[in-house]
Motif scaffolding. Structure first.
Motif, PDB file in Angstrom:
ATOM      1  N   THR A   1      40.994 -46.923 -10.055  1.00 15.78           N
ATOM      2  CA  THR A   1      41.137 -45.478  -9.874  1.00 15.78           C
ATOM      3  C   THR A   1      40.000 -44.690 -10.517  1.00 15.78           C
ATOM      4  O   THR A   1      39.847 -43.496 -10.232  1.00 15.78           O
ATOM      5  N   ASN A   2      39.200 -45.337 -11.360  1.00 21.82           N
ATOM      6  CA  ASN A   2      38.031 -44.657 -11.926  1.00 21.82           C
ATOM      7  C   ASN A   2      37.035 -44.266 -10.839  1.00 21.82           C
ATOM      8  O   ASN A   2      36.226 -43.353 -11.034  1.00 21.82           O
TER       9      ASN A   2
ATOM     10  N   ILE B   1      55.766 -48.736 -20.399  1.00 21.14           N
ATOM     11  CA  ILE B   1      54.382 -48.268 -20.375  1.00 21.14           C
ATOM     12  C   ILE B   1      53.907 -47.857 -21.765  1.00 21.14           C
ATOM     13  O   ILE B   1      54.697 -47.488 -22.632  1.00 21.14           O
ATOM     14  N   TYR B   2      52.588 -47.934 -21.949  1.00 18.64           N
ATOM     15  CA  TYR B   2      51.946 -47.469 -23.168  1.00 18.64           C
ATOM     16  C   TYR B   2      51.501 -46.021 -22.982  1.00 18.64           C
ATOM     17  O   TYR B   2      51.161 -45.610 -21.869  1.00 18.64           O
ATOM     18  N   PRO B   3      51.459 -45.242 -24.058  1.00 22.15           N
ATOM     19  CA  PRO B   3      50.925 -43.873 -23.965  1.00 22.15           C
ATOM     20  C   PRO B   3      49.474 -43.913 -23.499  1.00 22.15           C
ATOM     21  O   PRO B   3      48.728 -44.836 -23.824  1.00 22.15           O
ATOM     22  N   SER B   4      49.081 -42.921 -22.727  1.00 20.76           N
ATOM     23  CA  SER B   4      47.718 -42.874 -22.202  1.00 20.76           C
ATOM     24  C   SER B   4      47.108 -41.506 -22.452  1.00 20.76           C
ATOM     25  O   SER B   4      47.808 -40.488 -22.453  1.00 20.76           O
ATOM     26  N   SER B   5      45.790 -41.497 -22.659  1.00 12.78           N
ATOM     27  CA  SER B   5      45.070 -40.239 -22.860  1.00 12.78           C
ATOM     28  C   SER B   5      44.343 -39.799 -21.594  1.00 12.78           C
ATOM     29  O   SER B   5      43.690 -38.757 -21.588  1.00 12.78           O
ATOM     30  N   PHE B   6      44.453 -40.593 -20.515  1.00 15.83           N
ATOM     31  CA  PHE B   6      43.817 -40.212 -19.257  1.00 15.83           C
ATOM     32  C   PHE B   6      44.589 -39.051 -18.634  1.00 15.83           C
ATOM     33  O   PHE B   6      45.777 -39.199 -18.317  1.00 15.83           O
ATOM     34  N   PRO B   7      43.957 -37.894 -18.425  1.00 19.45           N
ATOM     35  CA  PRO B   7      44.686 -36.731 -17.887  1.00 19.45           C
ATOM     36  C   PRO B   7      45.397 -37.022 -16.569  1.00 19.45           C
ATOM     37  O   PRO B   7      46.536 -36.585 -16.369  1.00 19.45           O
ATOM     38  N   TRP B   8      44.730 -37.764 -15.670  1.00 17.36           N
ATOM     39  CA  TRP B   8      45.353 -38.055 -14.377  1.00 17.36           C
ATOM     40  C   TRP B   8      46.602 -38.916 -14.554  1.00 17.36           C
ATOM     41  O   TRP B   8      47.622 -38.687 -13.901  1.00 17.36           O
ATOM     42  N   ILE B   9      46.539 -39.894 -15.443  1.00 18.04           N
ATOM     43  CA  ILE B   9      47.685 -40.761 -15.704  1.00 18.04           C
ATOM     44  C   ILE B   9      48.827 -39.969 -16.336  1.00 18.04           C
ATOM     45  O   ILE B   9      50.000 -40.139 -15.979  1.00 18.04           O
ATOM     46  N   VAL B  10      48.493 -39.092 -17.281  1.00 15.60           N
ATOM     47  CA  VAL B  10      49.520 -38.265 -17.926  1.00 15.60           C
ATOM     48  C   VAL B  10      50.247 -37.418 -16.885  1.00 15.60           C
ATOM     49  O   VAL B  10      51.479 -37.342 -16.866  1.00 15.60           O
TER      50      VAL B  10
ATOM     51  N   PRO C   1      33.121 -51.409 -17.432  1.00 19.07           N
ATOM     52  CA  PRO C   1      33.730 -52.358 -18.376  1.00 19.07           C
ATOM     53  C   PRO C   1      35.194 -52.058 -18.683  1.00 19.07           C
ATOM     54  O   PRO C   1      35.894 -52.901 -19.238  1.00 19.07           O
ATOM     55  N   ASN C   2      35.653 -50.854 -18.327  1.00 17.99           N
ATOM     56  CA  ASN C   2      37.029 -50.448 -18.636  1.00 17.99           C
ATOM     57  C   ASN C   2      37.732 -49.920 -17.387  1.00 17.99           C
ATOM     58  O   ASN C   2      38.043 -48.724 -17.287  1.00 17.99           O
ATOM     59  N   PRO C   3      37.990 -50.790 -16.424  1.00 18.67           N
ATOM     60  CA  PRO C   3      38.639 -50.329 -15.190  1.00 18.67           C
ATOM     61  C   PRO C   3      40.073 -49.868 -15.434  1.00 18.67           C
ATOM     62  O   PRO C   3      40.732 -50.304 -16.382  1.00 18.67           O
ATOM     63  N   LEU C   4      40.512 -48.981 -14.576  1.00 19.01           N
ATOM     64  CA  LEU C   4      41.884 -48.468 -14.607  1.00 19.01           C
ATOM     65  C   LEU C   4      42.494 -48.847 -13.259  1.00 19.01           C
ATOM     66  O   LEU C   4      42.289 -48.171 -12.254  1.00 19.01           O
ATOM     67  N   ILE C   5      43.241 -49.946 -13.238  1.00 19.83           N
ATOM     68  CA  ILE C   5      43.578 -50.632 -11.999  1.00 19.83           C
ATOM     69  C   ILE C   5      45.017 -50.409 -11.555  1.00 19.83           C
ATOM     70  O   ILE C   5      45.961 -50.641 -12.322  1.00 19.83           O
ATOM     71  N   PHE C   6      45.168 -49.980 -10.300  1.00 19.19           N
ATOM     72  CA  PHE C   6      46.463 -50.059  -9.634  1.00 19.19           C
ATOM     73  C   PHE C   6      46.522 -51.446  -9.008  1.00 19.19           C
ATOM     74  O   PHE C   6      45.709 -51.784  -8.144  1.00 19.19           O
TER      75      PHE C   6
ATOM     76  N   ASP D   1      41.064 -38.019  -3.351  1.00 19.01           N
ATOM     77  CA  ASP D   1      41.735 -39.308  -3.179  1.00 19.01           C
ATOM     78  C   ASP D   1      42.761 -39.556  -4.280  1.00 19.01           C
ATOM     79  O   ASP D   1      43.822 -40.137  -4.036  1.00 19.01           O
ATOM     80  N   LYS D   2      42.462 -39.117  -5.501  1.00 17.82           N
ATOM     81  CA  LYS D   2      43.433 -39.270  -6.589  1.00 17.82           C
ATOM     82  C   LYS D   2      44.691 -38.449  -6.311  1.00 17.82           C
ATOM     83  O   LYS D   2      45.813 -38.916  -6.547  1.00 17.82           O
TER      84      LYS D   2
END
Length: 207
Positions: A72-73, A143-152, A45-50, A79-80
């Protein structure tokens, strides 16, 4: 006076960023990564899309406005790491890309990413999209701040001070791009090479 000008500039940037986060039937930006809620989800329900493409599709079963991308989820650690490295190289080399070329590049060089994470979404069913990474674009201020470690971690490597942009393109054609990036991936940093007077330096694939 100066404070008023700065406030006006910040307000303009905020409004521009808001406009670029709301679909309202509009396209998301190729090359960027968005967090979102998808109301028509089956698994995530919460995709993280490139975003690879966002716009009208007429050759699908039901024509309409769709957003194609890499969720990317669904990517594994390897692969990440590879994907982040590609975004870094593309931005550092100021490489010009288009959705079709980038899709073909992924399919040729990292087919597992396409196989496991390529998805198509109804754009009108995407809720609260937020650009959390500018990817290889130059929209980092939006961009908005993100809490996803990979995105950070990804955003940290894509910051201008980390890029040292050279303005030199990686390649000018699909085949050249593939060859040059593969050469980069197969190269070994000097500090990791094992040099001997009687044998060549060892090589190790970097992902």
């Amino acid at each position: 006076m100066a404070g008023g000008v700065i406030g006006w500039i910040l307000a303009k940037l905020k409004n521009r960023r808001y406009a670029m986060q709301s679909t309202n039937g509009k396209s998301l930006i190729f090359g960027c990564i968005y967090s979102m809620r998808y109301t028509n989800y089956k698994i995530d329900p919460n995709p993280l899309i490139f975003v690879l493409y966002s716009g009208q599709r007429r050759f699908v079963t039901k024509q309409g406005h769709y957003t194609d991308g890499i969720n990317t989820n669904y990517l594994n650690y390897s692969d990440k790491a590879w994907f982040a490295r590609m975004l870094y190289l593309l931005k550092k080399g100021n490489q010009r890309m288009n959705p079709r070329l980038f899709y073909r590049f992924l399919k040729l060089n990292r087919p597992n990413i396409i196989k496991t994470a390529y998805r198509r979404y109804h754009t009108s069913m995407i809720a609260n999209p937020r650009m959390v990474s500018a990817g290889f674009t130059h929209l980092g201020k939006l961009i908005y701040p993100s809490s996803f470690p990979w995105i950070v971690g990804l955003n940290k490597t894509l910051e201008p001070q980390m890029q040292n942009l050279t303005g030199v393109q990686i390649a000018y054609s699909q085949d050249e791009l593939s060859n040059r990036i593969n050469q980069t991936l197969n190269s070994v940093p000097i500090h990791r090479q094992t040099v001997s007077a009687t044998r060549p330096a060892t090589t190790q694939r970097i992902i």
